[in-house]
Design a protein around this motif. Structure first.
Motif, PDB file in Angstrom:
ATOM      1  N   SER A  94      -9.926  -9.488   0.733  1.00 41.60           N
ATOM      2  CA  SER A  94      -9.042  -9.966   0.030  1.00 41.60           C
ATOM      3  C   SER A  94      -8.191 -11.271   0.289  1.00 41.60           C
ATOM      4  CB  SER A  94      -8.110  -8.951  -0.877  1.00 41.60           C
ATOM      5  OG  SER A  94      -7.122  -8.372   0.292  1.00 41.60           O
TER       6      SER A  94
ATOM      7  N   ALA B 133       0.797  -1.229   0.034  1.00 42.51           N
ATOM      8  CA  ALA B 133      -0.063   0.155  -0.047  1.00 42.51           C
ATOM      9  C   ALA B 133       0.936   1.277   0.095  1.00 42.51           C
ATOM     10  CB  ALA B 133      -0.843   0.009   1.192  1.00 42.51           C
TER      11      ALA B 133
ATOM     12  N   THR C 162     -10.927  -4.120   3.046  1.00 41.65           N
ATOM     13  CA  THR C 162     -10.381  -4.899   1.741  1.00 41.65           C
ATOM     14  C   THR C 162      -9.183  -5.949   2.074  1.00 41.65           C
ATOM     15  OG1 THR C 162     -11.213  -2.682   0.556  1.00 41.65           O
ATOM     16  CG2 THR C 162      -9.778  -4.363  -0.530  1.00 41.65           C
TER      17      THR C 162
ATOM     18  N   THR D 116      -6.656  -2.707  -9.696  1.00 42.14           N
ATOM     19  CA  THR D 116      -7.269  -3.960  -9.370  1.00 42.14           C
ATOM     20  C   THR D 116      -7.532  -4.021  -7.737  1.00 42.14           C
ATOM     21  OG1 THR D 116      -4.926  -5.229  -8.508  1.00 42.14           O
ATOM     22  CG2 THR D 116      -5.731  -5.588 -10.975  1.00 42.14           C
TER      23      THR D 116
ATOM     24  N   ARG E 122     -11.633   4.727  -1.708  1.00 41.20           N
ATOM     25  CA  ARG E 122     -10.407   5.282  -0.986  1.00 41.20           C
ATOM     26  C   ARG E 122     -10.319   5.427   0.521  1.00 41.20           C
ATOM     27  NH1 ARG E 122      -7.751   3.126  -4.331  1.00 41.20           N
ATOM     28  NH2 ARG E 122      -5.914   3.806  -3.125  1.00 41.20           N
TER      29      ARG E 122
ATOM     30  N   TYR F 157     -10.933  -5.159  -5.387  1.00 35.81           N
ATOM     31  CA  TYR F 157     -11.107  -5.497  -4.154  1.00 35.81           C
ATOM     32  C   TYR F 157     -11.984  -4.694  -3.339  1.00 35.81           C
ATOM     33  CZ  TYR F 157      -8.392  -9.684  -5.448  1.00 35.81           C
ATOM     34  OH  TYR F 157      -8.053 -10.681  -6.086  1.00 35.81           O
TER      35      TYR F 157
ATOM     36  N   GLY G  59      -1.665  -4.069  -8.507  1.00 38.08           N
ATOM     37  CA  GLY G  59      -2.100  -4.745  -7.405  1.00 38.08           C
ATOM     38  C   GLY G  59      -1.253  -5.433  -6.667  1.00 38.08           C
ATOM     39  N   ARG G  60      -1.326  -6.440  -6.033  1.00 34.38           N
ATOM     40  CA  ARG G  60      -0.502  -7.335  -5.354  1.00 34.38           C
ATOM     41  C   ARG G  60       0.065  -8.640  -5.870  1.00 34.38           C
ATOM     42  NH1 ARG G  60      -2.200  -3.617  -3.134  1.00 34.38           N
ATOM     43  NH2 ARG G  60      -2.134  -2.769  -0.905  1.00 34.38           N
ATOM     44  N   ASP G  61      -1.028  -9.218  -6.714  1.00 35.91           N
ATOM     45  CA  ASP G  61      -0.309 -10.570  -7.203  1.00 35.91           C
ATOM     46  C   ASP G  61      -0.621 -10.540  -8.771  1.00 35.91           C
ATOM     47  OD1 ASP G  61      -3.225 -10.183  -7.328  1.00 35.91           O
ATOM     48  OD2 ASP G  61      -3.848 -12.217  -7.096  1.00 35.91           O
ATOM     49  N   ILE G  62      -0.266  -9.294  -9.577  1.00 37.18           N
ATOM     50  CA  ILE G  62      -0.528  -9.356 -10.855  1.00 37.18           C
ATOM     51  C   ILE G  62       0.591 -10.275 -11.659  1.00 37.18           C
ATOM     52  CG2 ILE G  62      -0.758  -7.812 -12.964  1.00 37.18           C
ATOM     53  CD1 ILE G  62      -2.968  -7.804 -10.555  1.00 37.18           C
TER      54      ILE G  62
HETATM   55  O1   DC Z   1      -3.921  -1.113  -3.681  1.00 33.28           O
HETATM   56  P1   DC Z   1      -4.843  -1.239  -2.583  1.00 33.28           P
HETATM   57  O2   DC Z   1      -4.492  -0.260  -1.134  1.00 33.28           O
HETATM   58  O3   DC Z   1      -6.182  -0.218  -3.254  1.00 33.28           O
HETATM   59  O4   DC Z   1      -5.351  -2.340  -2.031  1.00 33.28           O
HETATM   60  C1   DC Z   1      -6.470  -2.718  -1.212  1.00 33.28           C
HETATM   61  C2   DC Z   1      -6.297  -3.827  -0.768  1.00 33.28           C
HETATM   62  O5   DC Z   1      -6.730  -5.147  -1.785  1.00 33.28           O
HETATM   63  C3   DC Z   1      -4.979  -4.521  -0.180  1.00 33.28           C
HETATM   64  O6   DC Z   1      -4.909  -4.661   1.131  1.00 33.28           O
HETATM   65  C4   DC Z   1      -4.691  -5.756  -0.767  1.00 33.28           C
HETATM   66  C5   DC Z   1      -5.738  -6.106  -1.742  1.00 33.28           C
HETATM   67  N1   DC Z   1      -5.409  -6.500  -2.987  1.00 33.28           N
HETATM   68  C6   DC Z   1      -5.162  -7.682  -3.366  1.00 33.28           C
HETATM   69  O7   DC Z   1      -5.194  -8.381  -2.315  1.00 33.28           O
HETATM   70  N2   DC Z   1      -4.760  -8.101  -4.509  1.00 33.28           N
HETATM   71  C7   DC Z   1      -4.727  -7.218  -5.565  1.00 33.28           C
HETATM   72  N3   DC Z   1      -4.295  -7.347  -6.880  1.00 33.28           N
HETATM   73  C8   DC Z   1      -5.059  -5.629  -5.412  1.00 33.28           C
HETATM   74  C9   DC Z   1      -5.296  -5.418  -3.954  1.00 33.28           C
END
Ligand code: DC
Length: 211
Positions: free
Chosen positions: A85, A9, A81, A31, A73, A35, A116-119
């Motif tokens: 998630s 984040a 989230t 992404t 936001r 979520y 994102g986190r796992d793209i």
């Molecule tokens: O990037 P962000 O702060 O908007 O993401 C919000 C939450 O969504 C974050 O805590 C983890 C989850 N997330 C995820 O698990 N996988 C993603 N591809 C994007 C976000």
């Protein structure tokens, strides 16, 4: 062309992804917003984020129109989230949505930037370019607090830092698609970089790749 931007984040993923999309004429998908839209639907329905059945129902009905709600936001939505998630069923339900966007961008663009986190690890493991953007948690909390203040929200710095650390821990330790750099991702640490410098670093890396 698919560009995957992952990271924790407030590392600057959205800003970088948007700029790369504009530069290369690609579509952009945040992404995290997908979520967040699921969590927002749950909170609106009065459900708790750990309610797996309700979360799955929300994930199955999320649409592109849900992604532009400014309430996504809010910090409360961000916290919910991070919990939602971690649910494997929710992640599975959202996988198709994300892959469809990457394969056939809605505006007919020749490719997409997804952040994102796992793209790079799960959603688009064959992405042309993978960047993992990170920064020191204290610096990320400072940026997030500034952003919240600019939106006119009351912000307690120590609380923002605590939330960032909690979300880092939850996002990194979950069993399904945890936050980790893909083996072939290029890591950019933005602790000392502003948005222009991060963009320049990303372009310099992309220029080294044959695409
Ligand atoms: O990037 P962000 O702060 O908007 O993401 C919000 C939450 O969504 C974050 O805590 C983890 C989850 N997330 C995820 O698990 N996988 C993603 N591809 C994007 C976000």
């Amino acid at each position: 062309m698919i560009i995957a931007i992952d990271g924790p984040a407030a590392a600057g993923k959205g800003t970088l992804a948007r700029r790369l999309a504009a530069h290369f004429g690609l579509a952009y998908l945040d992404t995290g917003a997908v979520y967040r839209a699921v969590a927002r639907r749950l909170l609106d329905a009065g459900a708790v984020p750990t309610d797996e059945a309700a979360a799955l129902a929300a994930a199955r009905t999320v649409t592109a129109d849900d992604l532009h709600d400014p309430r996504l936001r809010d910090e409360a939505v961000g916290r919910a989230t991070s919990v939602v998630s971690a649910l494997p069923a929710v992640r599975a339900a959202l996988l198709d949505f994300q892959r469809r966007f990457a394969a056939r961008p809605p505006g007919g663009e020749p490719g997409a930037v997804l952040d994102g986190r796992d793209i790079g690890t799960v959603v688009c493991p064959d992405a042309t370019i993978k960047i993992f953007l990170t920064a020191d948690p204290v610096e990320r909390a400072r940026r997030r607090a500034k952003e919240l203040r600019e939106r006119g929200l009351d912000t307690i710095d120590s609380r923002v830092l605590r939330d960032i650390r909690e979300r880092d821990a939850r996002d990194s330790s979950r069993a399904t698609a945890p936050l980790v750099p893909a083996a072939d991702a290029h890591v950019i640490d933005t602790t000392q970089l502003d948005a222009d410098a991060a963009f320049a670093a990303a372009l310099a890396y992309i220029a080294t790749r044959e695409i």
